[in-house]
Motif scaffolding. Sequence first.
Motif, PDB file in Angstrom:
ATOM      1  N   VAL A 100       0.834  -1.204   0.000  1.00 53.46           N
ATOM      2  CA  VAL A 100       0.000   0.000   0.000  1.00 53.46           C
ATOM      3  C   VAL A 100       0.867   1.252   0.000  1.00 53.46           C
ATOM      4  N   SER A 101       1.930   1.264   0.800  1.00 53.71           N
ATOM      5  CA  SER A 101       2.810   2.440   0.857  1.00 53.71           C
ATOM      6  C   SER A 101       3.584   2.639  -0.441  1.00 53.71           C
ATOM      7  N   MET A 102       3.818   1.553  -1.194  1.00 54.36           N
ATOM      8  CA  MET A 102       4.565   1.673  -2.454  1.00 54.36           C
ATOM      9  C   MET A 102       3.678   2.079  -3.628  1.00 54.36           C
ATOM     10  N   LEU A 103       2.376   2.098  -3.417  1.00 54.04           N
ATOM     11  CA  LEU A 103       1.481   2.512  -4.510  1.00 54.04           C
ATOM     12  C   LEU A 103       1.732   3.959  -4.926  1.00 54.04           C
ATOM     13  N   THR A 104       2.114   4.805  -3.970  1.00 55.51           N
ATOM     14  CA  THR A 104       2.406   6.206  -4.314  1.00 55.51           C
ATOM     15  C   THR A 104       3.637   6.293  -5.214  1.00 55.51           C
ATOM     16  N   VAL A 105       4.614   5.425  -4.952  1.00 58.08           N
ATOM     17  CA  VAL A 105       5.817   5.402  -5.799  1.00 58.08           C
ATOM     18  C   VAL A 105       5.455   4.928  -7.201  1.00 58.08           C
ATOM     19  N   LEU A 106       4.581   3.926  -7.268  1.00 53.63           N
ATOM     20  CA  LEU A 106       4.118   3.432  -8.562  1.00 53.63           C
ATOM     21  C   LEU A 106       3.404   4.542  -9.342  1.00 53.63           C
ATOM     22  N   ASP A 107       2.591   5.324  -8.620  1.00 49.48           N
ATOM     23  CA  ASP A 107       1.915   6.460  -9.255  1.00 49.48           C
ATOM     24  C   ASP A 107       2.936   7.455  -9.811  1.00 49.48           C
ATOM     25  N   ASP A 108       4.006   7.719  -9.038  1.00 54.21           N
ATOM     26  CA  ASP A 108       5.053   8.645  -9.492  1.00 54.21           C
ATOM     27  C   ASP A 108       5.743   8.123 -10.752  1.00 54.21           C
ATOM     28  N   PHE A 109       6.020   6.826 -10.807  1.00 51.89           N
ATOM     29  CA  PHE A 109       6.656   6.239 -11.992  1.00 51.89           C
ATOM     30  C   PHE A 109       5.749   6.369 -13.214  1.00 51.89           C
ATOM     31  N   GLU A 110       4.450   6.176 -13.037  1.00 50.15           N
ATOM     32  CA  GLU A 110       3.518   6.313 -14.152  1.00 50.15           C
ATOM     33  C   GLU A 110       3.463   7.754 -14.661  1.00 50.15           C
ATOM     34  N   ARG A 111       3.490   8.706 -13.732  1.00 51.34           N
ATOM     35  CA  ARG A 111       3.505  10.112 -14.131  1.00 51.34           C
ATOM     36  C   ARG A 111       4.801  10.453 -14.866  1.00 51.34           C
ATOM     37  N   ALA A 112       5.921   9.896 -14.364  1.00 50.59           N
ATOM     38  CA  ALA A 112       7.218  10.141 -15.021  1.00 50.59           C
ATOM     39  C   ALA A 112       7.229   9.544 -16.421  1.00 50.59           C
ATOM     40  N   ALA A 113       6.638   8.367 -16.592  1.00 49.37           N
ATOM     41  CA  ALA A 113       6.587   7.731 -17.914  1.00 49.37           C
ATOM     42  C   ALA A 113       5.777   8.577 -18.894  1.00 49.37           C
ATOM     43  N   LYS A 114       4.656   9.155 -18.431  1.00 46.41           N
ATOM     44  CA  LYS A 114       3.855  10.026 -19.310  1.00 46.41           C
ATOM     45  C   LYS A 114       4.618  11.299 -19.669  1.00 46.41           C
TER      46      LYS A 114
END
Length: 201
Positions: A100-114
């Motif tokens: 759950v705490s790593m979901l925010t990091v995953l969100d950041d990676f998706e934003r960086a990819a876009k």
Amino acid sequence: MFKKKKVSGTEDNNKMTDHTKEQDEIRDEIAQVNESTVNTKDGEVDSSENELSEVDKLKAEVALLNDKYVRLYAEFDNYKRRTTKERIELLQTAGKDVIVSMLTVLDDFERAAKAMETATEVAPVKEGIELVHHKLKSLLNHKGLKEMESKGKVFDVELHEAITNIPAPKADLKGKVVDEVEKGYYLNDKVIRFAKVVVGA
């Protein structure tokens, strides 16, 4: 003649009295025998009643103990099932808080990819990736993860996994870690991954 009859009458009376006495004695003996028989029967009844009451008591005790055993076994069986279920649930959700705490990091990676899709400059993308990397390391450190410092340290089979040996570039690097191919990690001071290293020979 009269006297003889009188005497005869007295003798008859005596005979009848004796006969009556004998009958009374016989009756007394019969009564005594009957009384002793009744007493004996009463004693036997009392004894058998005592034996029956003891048997009943023992049966009641056995039934009580058996009931206690059945209840205890049922409680233990329920406890075992409950703990097994809890253990399975714990294993299934053990890493839930970390995920759950790593979901925010995953969100950041998706934003960086876009952002990289439309990016024209490398510097902002590089900065964004570094920020996400720093955020991930900080989060894992907060969960008890710690990097293992291996380079320049004496080779230790409890911490390191040697990939290969190379001639030591310096004399003081013999038997020490010359290079680190893959980092090792501790989790709450326990090794969870050995460091893959190159050792100086």
